[in-house]
Scaffold this motif. Structure first.
Motif, PDB file in Angstrom:
ATOM      1  N   MET A  40      19.052  -8.539  30.173  1.00 26.51           N
ATOM      2  CA  MET A  40      19.131  -7.178  29.664  1.00 26.51           C
ATOM      3  C   MET A  40      18.724  -6.187  30.719  1.00 26.51           C
ATOM      4  O   MET A  40      18.874  -4.997  30.527  1.00 26.51           O
ATOM      5  N   ALA A  41      18.222  -6.675  31.858  1.00 25.57           N
ATOM      6  CA  ALA A  41      17.796  -5.729  32.881  1.00 25.57           C
ATOM      7  C   ALA A  41      18.925  -5.453  33.855  1.00 25.57           C
ATOM      8  O   ALA A  41      18.741  -4.746  34.820  1.00 25.57           O
ATOM      9  N   ALA A  42      20.101  -6.016  33.563  1.00 26.84           N
ATOM     10  CA  ALA A  42      21.206  -5.821  34.508  1.00 26.84           C
ATOM     11  C   ALA A  42      21.607  -4.364  34.560  1.00 26.84           C
ATOM     12  O   ALA A  42      21.519  -3.643  33.572  1.00 26.84           O
ATOM     13  N   LEU A  43      22.105  -3.955  35.744  1.00 27.03           N
ATOM     14  CA  LEU A  43      22.397  -2.538  35.945  1.00 27.03           C
ATOM     15  C   LEU A  43      23.498  -2.049  35.029  1.00 27.03           C
ATOM     16  O   LEU A  43      23.472  -0.918  34.557  1.00 27.03           O
ATOM     17  N   SER A  44      24.480  -2.933  34.807  1.00 27.02           N
ATOM     18  CA  SER A  44      25.630  -2.467  34.030  1.00 27.02           C
ATOM     19  C   SER A  44      25.287  -2.205  32.589  1.00 27.02           C
ATOM     20  O   SER A  44      26.115  -1.692  31.850  1.00 27.02           O
ATOM     21  N   PHE A  45      24.102  -2.577  32.174  1.00 19.67           N
ATOM     22  CA  PHE A  45      23.729  -2.236  30.816  1.00 19.67           C
ATOM     23  C   PHE A  45      22.866  -0.976  30.808  1.00 19.67           C
ATOM     24  O   PHE A  45      22.945  -0.141  29.915  1.00 19.67           O
ATOM     25  N   VAL A  46      22.026  -0.839  31.873  1.00 21.60           N
ATOM     26  CA  VAL A  46      21.113   0.295  31.891  1.00 21.60           C
ATOM     27  C   VAL A  46      21.876   1.604  32.023  1.00 21.60           C
ATOM     28  O   VAL A  46      21.530   2.617  31.409  1.00 21.60           O
ATOM     29  N   ILE A  47      22.962   1.563  32.823  1.00 17.07           N
ATOM     30  CA  ILE A  47      23.683   2.811  33.066  1.00 17.07           C
ATOM     31  C   ILE A  47      24.279   3.395  31.792  1.00 17.07           C
ATOM     32  O   ILE A  47      24.027   4.563  31.478  1.00 17.07           O
ATOM     33  N   PRO A  48      25.067   2.615  31.024  1.00 14.82           N
ATOM     34  CA  PRO A  48      25.602   3.235  29.801  1.00 14.82           C
ATOM     35  C   PRO A  48      24.504   3.665  28.849  1.00 14.82           C
ATOM     36  O   PRO A  48      24.582   4.720  28.231  1.00 14.82           O
ATOM     37  N   MET A  49      23.454   2.859  28.763  1.00 11.77           N
ATOM     38  CA  MET A  49      22.364   3.172  27.847  1.00 11.77           C
ATOM     39  C   MET A  49      21.753   4.520  28.179  1.00 11.77           C
ATOM     40  O   MET A  49      21.573   5.395  27.329  1.00 11.77           O
ATOM     41  N   SER A  50      21.434   4.708  29.479  1.00 16.90           N
ATOM     42  CA  SER A  50      20.765   5.961  29.837  1.00 16.90           C
ATOM     43  C   SER A  50      21.719   7.132  29.746  1.00 16.90           C
ATOM     44  O   SER A  50      21.326   8.219  29.325  1.00 16.90           O
ATOM     45  N   VAL A  51      22.998   6.918  30.101  1.00 11.96           N
ATOM     46  CA  VAL A  51      23.951   8.035  30.039  1.00 11.96           C
ATOM     47  C   VAL A  51      24.101   8.529  28.615  1.00 11.96           C
ATOM     48  O   VAL A  51      24.002   9.727  28.320  1.00 11.96           O
ATOM     49  N   MET A  52      24.306   7.601  27.679  1.00 16.10           N
ATOM     50  CA  MET A  52      24.522   8.017  26.292  1.00 16.10           C
ATOM     51  C   MET A  52      23.262   8.619  25.698  1.00 16.10           C
ATOM     52  O   MET A  52      23.320   9.617  24.973  1.00 16.10           O
ATOM     53  N   THR A  53      22.114   7.985  26.001  1.00 19.88           N
ATOM     54  CA  THR A  53      20.875   8.530  25.452  1.00 19.88           C
ATOM     55  C   THR A  53      20.660   9.945  25.952  1.00 19.88           C
ATOM     56  O   THR A  53      20.300  10.854  25.199  1.00 19.88           O
ATOM     57  N   LEU A  54      20.902  10.134  27.261  1.00 19.42           N
ATOM     58  CA  LEU A  54      20.729  11.464  27.823  1.00 19.42           C
ATOM     59  C   LEU A  54      21.694  12.467  27.194  1.00 19.42           C
ATOM     60  O   LEU A  54      21.305  13.578  26.809  1.00 19.42           O
ATOM     61  N   PHE A  55      22.957  12.049  27.049  1.00 19.69           N
ATOM     62  CA  PHE A  55      23.978  12.954  26.520  1.00 19.69           C
ATOM     63  C   PHE A  55      23.631  13.415  25.122  1.00 19.69           C
ATOM     64  O   PHE A  55      23.540  14.617  24.828  1.00 19.69           O
TER      65      PHE A  55
END
Lengths: 81, 757
Positions: free
Chosen positions: A1-16
């Protein structure tokens, strides 16, 4: 779950949705409709973010995979490789 | 500001004004549209009221106006639509208008009857013109029956000739040209002629005397021609006169109609007021929003100044125990949502208004059930069209279209949210988008044997996430992975996902509803109920269904093997039954004690909810035996029963309402399957054809696809999802906090009366 490809969408959507629900309401000008507009923004952000979150969490650790027909696989093998 | 979240504060105001200024003042208030008159004579029957005669006169005038309007429309005279009538109707106008209307009606009736007689004469003469060589005229469609009966009667001893009357231009003067035939019958004998005469009477055929020699016939013809010319002239004059009268009337028609309507409303309102003994003062009681008291006062002063009376009206606010009406100030955007809330029940006075939250949650829940971005796009465009051309649609005056136009903002929001949920479900006319690249790959499944061997084993290849490389470890970033669209076990994954999603949405929605009840308690300063009702309700729901959501999220976030993964449903059932005997029932180490604790807490909430409030009231009742309970039920048994019903409703309702939210899953499944059927069985059939005729077939098939999409998927599924989303709001959401037993504020408003016509 610490992989980058998961963190990016998570943070983008949360931020948006966080901006839409938490930051934009402060910039709505004062007027008779301010309360209604702020409520609508916050509720939209919460509902849409929750819906997206459920969709991504459901696919995070799948217990089984898709079952493809052989014809599909042959077609993809020959036409895309 | 806060006015839309809660209904407005209302006050009861007494108005005193003089009889002369009554009309002007009520007229001003009607234009303002902010006050509701209370009926001060509730016991009197309609025909006992003071102004009943005037109301009847107004109704009579309305009848005459409707008759005039009919005549004007029939003669195709345009009614000018300008609306400059700001003149205030006064009692003098009533008599004046009355006499004018009566005169107009008489004139018009005379003109009409004269014209009809003249027309009749004209048609007779025209017929004579044609039949100087024949004997009668009969309607065209009756002629075959006429001929048949003649055969039966006379066994063929007659000669019959007939011809159709060709209509000339002159005959267009008649109102409805009827097709007629002329006929001549030659028979022997006088008795037979009598029989034929009776037959013609039976068939409503007009018979004309036919002279026997040619000279007499020619004379008859010239006579008829002259008379036709004269009559034509007279008819033209009559028509012109009628048109001038009607045009003059049409110019004033709009103004008169609105005046009469206003006068009728004013008299009706005056019937609700009290006239005191001296006949000089009128007392009225009105409900009015507190924030608008100033404008009401100004309007009254304005009205009394216009009527030239010396005393200004007195506005006196009084305290009252009666429940005021519920008033929610709406604009054109929010009025649709407020009306669907009010359709279920108008809120209690100053109770929290669910409408501002419904504005988002209702289209959102609709979109969860509708979930297709292609259909959502079509719906959004349709709603945009309705919004931009609203006036044009309203002119059509069709009931169904009016309903659509009233809900245009609702449909717009529903479409927008449907596009979003469609993108997340990855469903656009049953096809998926692959924007980011799928997380699943097939090639690692081929090792170590290679594709041919692996694929010859069975007709399907089932991808296993435990084989390294098959699942990339990162889920598809936005929505459902596109590979599921081509998988044959698509529904296994989607069903599990959508069911859990529905339960999570449902519990969140219901928790929101319970939280709103807390807001109500705080507003009404009812802190006792916070401890006695809100807290046990929330703890009950969280400990059972909040834990269920925790289980769902935990199972999603933790990696586990498919064989050892326990089913959440079985876990939940075993938790309620305290059954921990079977193996493989733990998701995490401390699961058993945590679950036992939660179930015990939930069960303890039930007696708290059931007994705490009535027992407290009982103790208070014993210590203060005053009218403490006068606002609630009369005796203790009622309170216990009421609280018992509420507890059962809430606790059982938690379970059944959570299950009820599964309709979110059911309808989205139905929608997805229907659109897939349309694709596979309608459009794909045409797309598979490889010959040149395929393009023609595709055009035809696309037409069928479009029609079926609009009627079945947009209209039928749209209505169905609309209804179910509405039910979820009305029942599952609102029964957590909404009482809905108030009455609506209906002010005297001339604008509203005009819009209703």
């Amino acid at each position: 779950m610490a992989a980058l490809s998961f963190v990016i969408p998570m943070s983008v959507m949360t931020l948006f949705w966080g901006i839409i629900g938490g930051v934009v309401p402060w910039f709505i000008p004062k007027g008779p409709n301010r309360g209604v507009i702020v409520t609508m923004l916050v509720l939209t952000a919460v509902c849409c973010y929750l819906f997206w979150l459920i969709a991504i969490l459901a696919q995070l650790n799948p217990l089984f995979g898709p079952s493809l027909k052989n014809d599909t696989i042959w077609y993809m093998y020959y036409h895309w490789s | 500001m806060d006015s839309f979240f809660r209904s407005e504060e209302m006050c009861l105001v007494q108005l005193f004004f003089q009889t002369e200024s009554a009309h002007n003042c009520i007229n001003e208030l009607g234009h303002l549209g902010l006050v509701q008159f209370k009926d001060l004579n509730p016991g009197t029957v309609a025909f006992q009221r003071r102004f009943v005669k005037e109301v009847k006169k107004c109704e009579e005038m309305e009848r005459i106006l409707r008759f005039l309007e009919n005549e004007v429309v029939k003669s195709n005279i345009p009614i000018p639509a300008d609306f400059t009538s700001e003149t205030i109707p006064v009692p003098r106008d009533v008599l004046d208008l009355e006499s004018r209307f009566d005169k107009l009606e008489q004139e018009l009736k005379e003109i009409n009857s004269n014209r009809d007689t003249l027309r009749q004469n004209f048609t007779q003469l025209m017929e004579i013109n044609h039949l100087l060589f024949v004997a009668g005229v009969i309607k065209h469609e009756r002629f075959p029956a006429f001929e048949k009966i003649l055969w039966r009667l006379f066994h063929g001893n007659f000669v019959l000739r007939h011809a159709e009357i060709k209509p000339h231009e002159e005959e267009n003067m008649a109102e409805d040209p009827v097709k007629k035939d002329v006929f001549v019958v030659f028979v022997q004998g006088d008795q037979i002629r009598g029989k034929i005469r009776k037959l013609c009477d039976g068939f409503h055929a007009s018979m004309y005397p036919c002279p026997n020699n040619a000279y007499a016939r020619k004379e008859m013809r010239t006579n008829a021609n002259t008379r036709i010319e004269d009559l034509r002239l007279v008819l033209k004059r009559t028509e012109e006169f009628r048109e001038t009268t009607l045009t003059a009337a049409a110019a004033n028609l709009q103004e008169w109609t609105s005046k009469v309507k206003k006068m009728k409303a004013i008299y009706y309102t005056l019937n609700l007021c009290n006239i005191d003994i001296t006949q000089k003062l009128i007392v009225a009681e009105i409900w009015c929003p507190v924030s608008d008291l100033n404008s009401v006062h100004t309007a009254l002063i304005h009205g009394s100044e216009q009527s030239g009376s010396s005393l200004s009206p007195v506005v006196n606010r009084i305290q009252t125990q009666q429940t005021p009406p519920t008033f929610n100030r709406v604009n054109s955007f929010t009025t649709g949502f407020q009306s669907i809330i009010d359709a279920y029940g108008v809120g209690n006075y100053q109770e929290i208004n669910p409408a501002p939250y419904t504005m988002v949650t209702f289209p959102f829940l609709f979109a969860v059930m509708f979930g297709d971005c292609g259909h959502g796009l079509v719906m959004t465009l349709l709603a945009l069209w309705l919004i931009l051309h609203q006036e044009h649609f309203r002119k059509l005056k069709n009931e169904l279209i009016d309903m659509l136009v009233d809900g245009r903002y609702i449909i717009f929001l529903m479409g927008l949210f449907s596009i979003y949920t469609g993108l997340i479900y990855n469903d656009c006319f049953s096809k998926s988008f692959n924007v980011f690249g799928s997380s699943w790959s097939v090639r690692p499944m081929f090792h170590p044997h290679g594709p041919n061997d692996t694929l010859h084993d069975s007709g399907h290849l089932h991808l296993d996430p435990l084989v390294s490389g098959v699942y990339s470890g990162n889920p598809y970033p936005f929505g459902v992975d596109p590979i599921w669209n081509i998988a044959s076990n698509k529904l296994s994954f989607l069903n599990s996902y959508k069911m859990k999603m529905s339960v999570i949405m449902g519990v969140a929605h219901m928790l929101f509803g319970v939280t709103l009840s807390l807001v109500n308690y705080i507003f009404f300063r009812n802190l006792k109920d916070v401890a006695l009702q809100f807290i046990p309700e929330v703890i009950f729901m969280l400990s059972l269904f909040g834990y269920l959501i925790f289980l769902i999220l935990y199972k999603w976030c933790v990696v586990m093997k498919s064989e050892s993964a326990p089913s959440i449903l079985l876990l939940f059932i075993n938790m309620m039954l305290f059954d921990y005997s079977s193996e493989g029932t733990v998701l995490y180490r401390t699961q058993k004690p945590v679950q036992i604790f939660l179930v015990v807490v939930a069960v303890l909430m039930v007696p708290w909810l059931l007994f705490a409030k009535p027992l407290l009231l009982y103790r208070k009742h014993k210590y203060h035996t005053l009218e403490f309970l006068s606002s609630h039920c009369r005796n203790m048994a009622d309170i216990f029963v009421y609280q018992g019903i509420h507890t059962i409703e809430y606790c059982l309702g938690c379970i059944s309402n959570t299950a009820s939210y599964l309709r979110l899953w059911a309808l989205s499944l139905a929608h997805a399957e229907l659109s897939e059927v349309l694709w596979k069985m309608v459009l794909q059939v045409a797309l598979r054809v490889t010959s040149g005729m395929g393009s023609v077939l595709l055009a035809v098939t696309f037409a069928a696809f479009a029609v079926l999409t609009v009627t079945i998927l947009l209209v039928m599924e749209g209505l169905s999802a609309f209804l179910h989303a509405l039910r979820l709001h009305w029942v599952e959401f609102q029964n957590k906090f909404y009482k809905g037993s108030g009455y609506k504020f209906t002010p005297l408003s001339f604008d509203r009366m005009r819009d209703m016509q």
